[in-house]
Write a protein that holds these residues in place. Structure first.
Motif: not given
Length: 449
Positions: A153-155, A184-187, A281-282, A297-299
């Motif tokens: 996620t930091i990268l 796009h990113l979903v955390i 984030n969700t 999505r990253l968990d």
């Protein structure tokens, strides 16, 4: 329905003259605001063409404090350079030959230092690792996987300002085969697991200040449309970090972001435009089919204890300057100038750049460093399902020829079932999930243990 979708794409085009004029105005406004202090004045004027819509004029007045009279708008430099003016998203400019980063923050212009010492880089990397290492103190069944996910996620965060260049390369080398843009990113993480604080940390890494993420919890359709219209005309590559979005955002239900996300890169973007990446984030992990190729999505399968010691560690990290992004941007631009090969891994340059930064700092890469996407190393769906099992989200019992999984809520059942691979056959009856081939199910779950 493809015809309806085609109409949506056509009707939302951003190429009409009014939008083009607005984009030019904002580009000129930013250019004036980013001038050197001895070259620029606090107030400046810009011509407003007649084709600019009334709604856009109101936006300039309301958000930028512009006074519009006789075809001219007067702006306040400090207002333009305040992130609150830009719906919580700082303006950013990165020199495409040197990597010099300039950001509008708090009404002023800041330039990230270009001369960063080895000691400063080392301290920044140490702070990143210290934040990630808080996982070892948390409730977490898969600490190594979660730590790798956090570093990924930091990268993503640091590479996000360069996503438009990645897309330019993709369109040039593979555009006829696939016009989709970077995802796009979903955390995803359960409530109160530190996602909001991590959003502050992401902002801290980029601009040196732990500003609050955009509050997505209060957003309805009008606010979302305003945000998307603004960020696609503002011309800033600074990623939009949005906290606590609603459960409908990536479904096909009312309140979905389907049209906004689908048209974002595929229909509206042009090589001369700059569209920022979005990091959501969700607490809700439902993602319908349309979104799976457009968001990643990253968990964050972790629950932090929020102890006094943990809070003090985070506080110290957020109070110290972190100088990693400045050399990251410089090295990233150097890689772009070498005409890098196109890869589907959107972070392949970021991995190489961060590895190089560790070499410069003479610091060993942590074992959890993501040399490849975590999804290729861990079965993240299996990790999620085992996590639900260990937290007692469902009760399992044997039945003739299968397994019976009883959930407390239909939503939990649906989310769990959506993570099962096609090889696992199942039947739903209210809050009961029947697994028809237990052997395949056990094989899948074993990957998450």
């Amino acid at each position: 329905n493809d015809e309806i979708e085609d109409f949506r794409f056509w009707s939302r085009t951003k190429t009409d003259v009014g939008v083009q004029a607005m984009r030019s105005i904002l580009r000129e406004v930013q250019g004036m605001a980013f001038k050197e202090e001895d070259e620029g004045e606090e107030a400046f004027r810009i011509d407003i063409p007649k084709v600019v819509k009334q709604a856009d004029r109101k936006f300039l007045s309301k958000n930028y404090g512009a006074t519009i009279q006789n075809g001219q708008a007067t702006f306040s430099r400090s207002m333009v350079l305040n992130e609150t003016t830009n719906l919580g998203v700082p303006l950013m400019k990165i020199d495409d030959s040197t990597g010099q980063v300039t950001i509008g923050l708090g009404g002023g212009k800041i330039q990230l230092p270009t001369d960063v010492s080895q000691e400063q880089i080392n301290q920044g990397l140490a702070d990143i690792e210290a934040y990630i290492s808080l996982v070892d103190r948390a409730f977490c069944y898969h600490p190594e996987a979660v730590k790798m996910t956090m570093f990924e996620t930091i990268l993503f965060t640091m590479a996000a300002p360069f996503a438009n260049q990645w897309l330019q390369e993709k369109r040039r080398k593979a555009g006829q085969a696939n016009k989709r843009g970077p995802r796009h990113l979903v955390i995803f993480g359960d409530g109160h697991n530190g996602k909001t604080t991590f959003g502050r940390f992401q902002n801290h890494l980029l601009c040196g200040t732990p500003i609050e993420p955009v509050n997505g919890k209060t957003y309805a359709k009008k606010q979302w449309d305003n945000l998307f219209n603004h960020i696609t005309t503002a011309g800033t590559p600074y990623p939009v970090i949005i906290d606590d979005i609603k459960k409908t955002c990536f479904t096909s239900a009312r309140g979905s972001l389907e049209t906004n996300i689908k048209t974002y890169f595929e229909n509206d973007w042009r090589p001369e435009f700059t569209y920022p990446m979005i990091i959501f984030n969700t607490n809700h992990d439902r993602i319908d089919e349309w979104a799976k190729t457009r968001v990643r999505r990253l968990d964050f399968l972790v629950k932090f204890r929020e102890s006094e010691k943990e809070q003090m560690v985070i506080n110290d990290i957020l109070q110290r300057p972190n100088h990693v992004f400045s050399p990251f941007a410089k090295l990233y631009v150097e890689e772009l100038l070498k005409d890098p090969e196109f890869r589907n891994d959107e972070l392949h340059i970021a991995r190489a750049v961060m590895s190089h930064i560790y070499d410069i700092a003479d610091r060993e890469l942590p074992e959890y460093f993501p040399h490849n996407p975590p999804e290729e190393i861990y079965d993240t769906d299996a990790l999620y399902c085992v996590d639900r099992e260990r937290y007692g989200i469902f009760k399992e019992s044997k039945i003739r020829g299968g397994l019976r999984l009883e959930f407390n809520a239909w939503g939990s059942l649906h989310n769990f079932r959506s993570r099962l691979p096609p090889s696992v056959s199942s039947i739903v009856d209210d809050k009961i999930l029947i697994i028809e081939n237990p052997k395949e199910y056990r094989t899948f779950m074993k990957k998450g243990r």
